[in-house]
Write a protein that holds these residues in place. Structure first.
Motif, mmCIF file in Angstrom:
data_model
loop_
_atom_site.group_PDB
_atom_site.id
_atom_site.type_symbol
_atom_site.label_atom_id
_atom_site.label_comp_id
_atom_site.label_asym_id
_atom_site.label_seq_id
_atom_site.Cartn_x
_atom_site.Cartn_y
_atom_site.Cartn_z
ATOM 1 N N SER A 66 0.824 -1.202 0.000
ATOM 2 C CA SER A 66 0.000 0.000 0.000
ATOM 3 C C SER A 66 0.863 1.258 0.000
ATOM 4 N N HIS A 110 -6.093 -14.778 0.895
ATOM 5 C CA HIS A 110 -7.156 -13.779 0.767
ATOM 6 C C HIS A 110 -6.732 -12.758 -0.269
ATOM 7 N N PRO A 149 -7.383 -9.230 -1.599
ATOM 8 C CA PRO A 149 -8.103 -8.006 -1.231
ATOM 9 C C PRO A 149 -9.024 -7.530 -2.344
ATOM 10 N N THR A 150 -10.218 -7.126 -1.972
ATOM 11 C CA THR A 150 -11.167 -6.589 -2.943
ATOM 12 C C THR A 150 -10.730 -5.180 -3.346
ATOM 13 N N THR A 171 -12.347 -2.500 -3.017
ATOM 14 C CA THR A 171 -12.719 -1.611 -1.917
ATOM 15 C C THR A 171 -11.684 -1.672 -0.808
ATOM 16 N N GLU A 172 -11.192 -2.864 -0.505
ATOM 17 C CA GLU A 172 -10.163 -3.008 0.529
ATOM 18 C C GLU A 172 -8.859 -2.350 0.096
ATOM 19 N N ALA A 208 -9.204 1.350 0.486
ATOM 20 C CA ALA A 208 -9.132 1.727 1.899
ATOM 21 C C ALA A 208 -7.690 1.732 2.396
ATOM 22 N N GLU A 209 -6.897 0.757 1.939
ATOM 23 C CA GLU A 209 -5.494 0.702 2.342
ATOM 24 C C GLU A 209 -4.701 1.878 1.779
#
Length: 224
Positions: A135, A171, A173-174, A176-177, A180-181
């Motif tokens: 990120s 996992h 990340p979508t 949206t995730e 957000a990051e």
């Protein structure tokens, strides 16, 4: 075109794993065949209607994206942790007669980031089995955009049968995730696309499978 061009620091330091990551990807590209040296379809879809400018290809790998962009008139900085990868991209650009449109730089993006400002930054499947403050790297990429410039992040949303990572508990990340990051100020960046389309993909041995791509497209609207 010079792999030792000026670099600016990137946040985060991965310690001893830096050498492990470089060795992993160096071996990967030394043995990788040319089947994947083609443009990623979601990059082509995004960039085709744009006016060519300066582009940055993060983790250029076999160079399909960088070469395609250069053939469309873009001036591309192609970076990868693997020296072999960037050397092969440079050679391919020279063979195709477009060496003036492709600059290659070797970077461990955990430690350094290419200098300059860009109209398009492409991060195609910018994922690794090694620790990486991803990120932070992508925030640095967003900061490198000119006003109006686009950051295109395309991630795996599912595991292909030929993937190097077959961890059943992974996992993805979508979009949206991921947004957000990144935590980008909406006063200066806008999300233009965040979705998870399915497509038919072809692997190195010609096998096919339905895969999911997680797409996040961000535009820099103004300078902070």
């Amino acid at each position: 075109m010079d792999s030792n061009r000026r670099r600016r620091p990137a946040t985060g330091d991965q310690g001893a794993t830096d050498e492990e990551a470089e060795l992993f990807w160096e071996r990967h590209y030394r043995t990788r065949r040319t089947w994947d040296a083609r443009v990623n379809p979601l990059l082509a879809e995004t960039a085709a209607p744009l006016r060519p400018g300066a582009a940055l290809d993060l983790g250029c790998g076999a160079g399909g994206d960088a070469i395609w962009l250069a053939q469309q008139g873009w001036h591309v900085t192609a970076v990868d942790i693997s020296t072999t990868a960037v050397e092969r991209v440079r050679e391919r650009a020279r063979d195709l007669g477009i060496p003036d449109r492709v600059a290659t730089e070797q970077h461990d993006l955990a430690r350094s980031f290419p200098a300059g400002q860009f109209d398009l930054v492409s991060a195609q499947y910018f994922q690794t089995p090694f620790p990486l403050l991803r990120s932070q790297v992508l925030r640095t990429a967003a900061q490198a955009l000119r006003p109006g410039g686009l950051l295109l992040i395309v991630d795996h949303g599912s595991t292909a049968p030929w993937s190097w990572n077959q961890d059943p508990d992974i996992h993805y990340p979508t979009p949206t995730e991921v947004a957000a990051e990144l935590d980008l100020d909406p006063a200066h960046w806008s999300v233009l696309r965040a979705d998870m389309p399915r497509r038919q993909a072809t692997g190195p041995a010609g096998e096919t499978a339905t895969v999911i791509d997680n797409i996040l497209l961000v535009q820099r609207t103004t300078v902070e």
